[in-house]
Design a protein around this motif. Structure first.
Motif, PDB file in Angstrom:
ATOM      1  N   ALA A  40      25.109   6.252  -7.431  1.00 42.72           N
ATOM      2  CA  ALA A  40      23.962   7.312  -7.744  1.00 42.72           C
ATOM      3  C   ALA A  40      24.016   7.287  -9.348  1.00 42.72           C
ATOM      4  O   ALA A  40      23.041   7.334 -10.048  1.00 42.72           O
ATOM      5  CB  ALA A  40      23.961   8.734  -7.275  1.00 42.72           C
ATOM      6  N   GLN A  41      25.126   7.349 -10.008  1.00 38.88           N
ATOM      7  CA  GLN A  41      25.162   7.537 -11.394  1.00 38.88           C
ATOM      8  C   GLN A  41      24.640   6.281 -11.961  1.00 38.88           C
ATOM      9  O   GLN A  41      24.072   6.212 -13.056  1.00 38.88           O
ATOM     10  CB  GLN A  41      26.684   7.892 -11.571  1.00 38.88           C
ATOM     11  N   HIS A  42      25.172   5.112 -11.583  1.00 43.00           N
ATOM     12  CA  HIS A  42      24.353   3.840 -12.153  1.00 43.00           C
ATOM     13  C   HIS A  42      23.182   3.689 -11.837  1.00 43.00           C
ATOM     14  O   HIS A  42      22.301   3.121 -12.911  1.00 43.00           O
ATOM     15  CB  HIS A  42      25.173   2.639 -11.420  1.00 43.00           C
ATOM     16  N   LEU A  43      22.500   4.133 -10.755  1.00 36.63           N
ATOM     17  CA  LEU A  43      21.093   3.916 -10.487  1.00 36.63           C
ATOM     18  C   LEU A  43      20.420   5.010 -11.567  1.00 36.63           C
ATOM     19  O   LEU A  43      19.490   4.559 -12.043  1.00 36.63           O
ATOM     20  CB  LEU A  43      20.955   4.355  -9.068  1.00 36.63           C
ATOM     21  N   ARG A  44      20.964   6.242 -11.823  1.00 35.67           N
ATOM     22  CA  ARG A  44      20.440   7.069 -12.611  1.00 35.67           C
ATOM     23  C   ARG A  44      20.174   6.520 -13.950  1.00 35.67           C
ATOM     24  O   ARG A  44      19.126   6.439 -14.622  1.00 35.67           O
ATOM     25  CB  ARG A  44      21.117   8.642 -12.554  1.00 35.67           C
ATOM     26  N   ASN A  49      17.118   4.841 -18.303  1.00 34.03           N
ATOM     27  CA  ASN A  49      17.280   3.727 -19.425  1.00 34.03           C
ATOM     28  C   ASN A  49      18.023   4.700 -20.460  1.00 34.03           C
ATOM     29  O   ASN A  49      17.493   4.813 -21.747  1.00 34.03           O
ATOM     30  CB  ASN A  49      15.843   3.238 -20.064  1.00 34.03           C
ATOM     31  N   SER A  50      18.975   5.457 -20.014  1.00 36.15           N
ATOM     32  CA  SER A  50      19.804   6.127 -21.053  1.00 36.15           C
ATOM     33  C   SER A  50      21.407   6.163 -20.345  1.00 36.15           C
ATOM     34  O   SER A  50      21.687   5.905 -19.420  1.00 36.15           O
ATOM     35  CB  SER A  50      19.294   7.659 -20.703  1.00 36.15           C
ATOM     36  N   ASN A  51      22.175   6.646 -21.049  1.00 38.17           N
ATOM     37  CA  ASN A  51      23.574   6.827 -20.784  1.00 38.17           C
ATOM     38  C   ASN A  51      23.997   7.574 -19.888  1.00 38.17           C
ATOM     39  O   ASN A  51      23.203   8.808 -19.728  1.00 38.17           O
ATOM     40  CB  ASN A  51      24.582   6.974 -22.244  1.00 38.17           C
ATOM     41  N   GLU A  52      24.887   7.356 -19.311  1.00 36.32           N
ATOM     42  CA  GLU A  52      25.490   8.237 -18.198  1.00 36.32           C
ATOM     43  C   GLU A  52      26.969   8.643 -18.076  1.00 36.32           C
ATOM     44  O   GLU A  52      27.678   7.477 -18.311  1.00 36.32           O
ATOM     45  CB  GLU A  52      25.265   7.542 -16.763  1.00 36.32           C
ATOM     46  N   SER A  53      27.375   9.512 -18.262  1.00 35.88           N
ATOM     47  CA  SER A  53      28.721   9.979 -18.698  1.00 35.88           C
ATOM     48  C   SER A  53      29.490  10.776 -17.354  1.00 35.88           C
ATOM     49  O   SER A  53      28.657  10.893 -16.303  1.00 35.88           O
ATOM     50  CB  SER A  53      28.650  11.320 -19.722  1.00 35.88           C
TER      51      SER A  53
END
Length: 202
Positions: A40-44, A49-53
């Protein structure tokens, strides 16, 4: 409340062949229920089109994954790989711990190799997209050869991806984990094939 009837489905199947490639066992097609948090984090990150921490990798380290437009050295959610690239792609293990959303790794990963307790990992391939009527699908597959000298029993399977963040730094993240209802024994000299089919339907 999310709808109870999903239109994105994931299935898996295992096959065991002998030294001559003759099929010895094929499981039925099982429904996987086990996408985990990192998927889910990769998909988000991709969708917005933004970084995911706070995306924990298979080693237990929290990472910030970058969106694909962040730079030339960024890749996200790569699964296809060559033989012996055992850090990602389809992976197998011997663990029986129940699946949890926060799983970061298989419970007991079977290492790549030809020694005791090891399986020789082939490459993970991504098959062609196929569409028929109201459904579309494609299949991921990988082989695991047993030349360890003894039988090895597989009790869990999963999919991990390869993500490169700026640096560049290689990171690996579990996306899917399934504990098998019935374990599959792979005898010495035999080869296991594991496939996952992603199916979208309307």
């Amino acid at each position: 409340m999310f709808p109870l009837a999903p239109n994105a489905l994931l299935y898996y199947r295992l096959e065991v062949s002998d030294r001559q490639g003759r099929l010895l066992r094929r499981t039925r097609l099982y429904r996987s229920h086990s996408f985990v948090e990192q998927y889910a984090q990769h998909l988000r990150a991709w969708f917005r089109n933004s970084n995911e921490s706070s995306v924990v990798d298979t080693g237990g380290t929290s990472r910030t994954i970058l969106n694909p437009s962040s730079g030339a050295n960024v890749w996200m959610q790569v699964i296809a790989n060559a033989a012996a690239a055992a850090n990602y792609g389809i992976r197998v293990g011997t663990g029986t711990t129940a699946v949890a959303m926060t799983n970061r790794q298989l419970a007991t990963l079977i290492a790549d190799g030809v020694g005791a307790g090891q399986l020789d990992y082939g490459g993970t391939t991504v098959g062609a997209h196929a569409q028929s009527g109201a459904a579309a699908n494609f299949t991921l597959s990988r082989t695991f050869a047993n030349t360890s000298g003894a039988s090895i029993t597989v009790r869990e399977i999963g999919i991990a991806c390869y993500t490169v963040i700026l640096g560049p730094t290689d990171t690996y993240h579990l996306l899917v984990r399934d504990v098998l209802g019935t374990a599959v024994a792979v005898g010495d000299g035999q080869t296991l094939s594991v496939s996952y089919t992603i199916r979208i339907q309307v």
